[in-house]
Design an enzyme around this catalytic site. Structure first.
Site, short mmCIF file in Angstrom:
data_model
loop_
_atom_site.label_atom_id
_atom_site.label_comp_id
_atom_site.label_asym_id
_atom_site.label_seq_id
_atom_site.Cartn_x
_atom_site.Cartn_y
_atom_site.Cartn_z
CG ASN A 39 19.40 44.73 -76.65
OD1 ASN A 39 18.88 45.31 -77.60
ND2 ASN A 39 19.73 43.46 -76.71
CD GLU A 41 23.84 41.63 -76.56
OE1 GLU A 41 24.67 41.13 -77.34
OE2 GLU A 41 22.75 41.10 -76.30
CB CYS A 50 17.83 45.70 -70.34
SG CYS A 50 18.22 44.02 -69.82
CD GLU A 52 13.22 46.06 -70.91
OE1 GLU A 52 14.41 46.06 -71.28
OE2 GLU A 52 12.49 45.05 -70.92
CB CYS A 83 15.48 40.86 -67.30
SG CYS A 83 16.31 42.38 -66.77
CB CYS A 86 14.16 45.60 -66.85
SG CYS A 86 15.73 45.95 -67.68
N1 THU Z 1 17.17 42.21 -72.98
C1 THU Z 1 16.59 43.45 -72.92
O1 THU Z 1 17.14 44.42 -73.45
N2 THU Z 1 15.43 43.57 -72.29
C2 THU Z 1 14.72 42.53 -71.76
O2 THU Z 1 13.66 42.76 -71.19
C3 THU Z 1 15.21 41.17 -71.88
C4 THU Z 1 16.61 41.04 -72.36
C5 THU Z 1 18.44 42.07 -73.69
C6 THU Z 1 19.66 41.90 -72.84
C7 THU Z 1 20.61 41.21 -73.79
O3 THU Z 1 21.28 42.21 -74.56
C8 THU Z 1 19.70 40.41 -74.70
O4 THU Z 1 18.40 40.94 -74.53
C9 THU Z 1 19.69 38.92 -74.40
O5 THU Z 1 19.45 38.69 -73.05
#
Ligand code: THU
Length: 130
Positions: A39, A41, A50, A52, A83, A86
């Site tokens: 991920n 941000e 994300c 994925e 999520c 994803c």
């Molecule tokens: N996140 C992912 O990278 N993948 C997931 O399947 C769930 C959430 C990340 C997004 C964000 O940077 C952090 O987790 C908190 O939501």
């Protein structure tokens, strides 16, 4: 290298200064290639991506468009599920029986298929009348 190890390694490189929740994802294609993502941000929160999504982007950039297996890992109390967005992104490139392993860094694992994760997915067939 195992998908678990690949996902664990790339998770260390996640850029998550806002949530402090690092996620790593690794996927294997039918030819055996492994693509990874973490991920990333952003201070404008919705602009983050994300793990994925990163792995899928790496796969497509490398010329592959078929997912055979997915592994997602985070330091969470229970195996971290992809999520909603994803799940749809994975389903674009993976058949319904493809296994998605959700894991924690302390060793818990839960396996579900793409169909189990995203029942009733939106497909190109829904646009057939356009
Ligand atoms: N996140 C992912 O990278 N993948 C997931 O399947 C769930 C959430 C990340 C997004 C964000 O940077 C952090 O987790 C908190 O939501």
């Amino acid at each position: 290298m195992s998908l678990r190890q690949a996902a664990k390694d790339v998770r260390e490189r996640a850029y998550a200064p806002y949530s402090c929740f690092k996620v790593g994802a690794a996927l294997r294609t039918p030819s055996g290639m492994v693509h990874v993502g973490c991920n990333v941000e952003n201070v404008a929160f919705p602009e983050g991506t994300c793990a994925e999504a990163g792995a899928i982007a790496a796969m497509v950039a490398a010329g592959d468009t078929t997912i055979a297996e997915v592994f997602v890992i985070a330091d969470s109390p229970a195996p971290v599920p992809p999520c909603g967005g994803c799940r749809q992104k994975i389903a674009e490139f993976a058949g319904p029986d493809v296994k998605v392993t959700m894991a924690t860094v302390d060793g818990q694992e839960k396996v579900m298929t793409v169909a189990e994760l995203l029942p009733g997915l939106f497909t190109a067939a829904h646009m057939a009348k356009t």
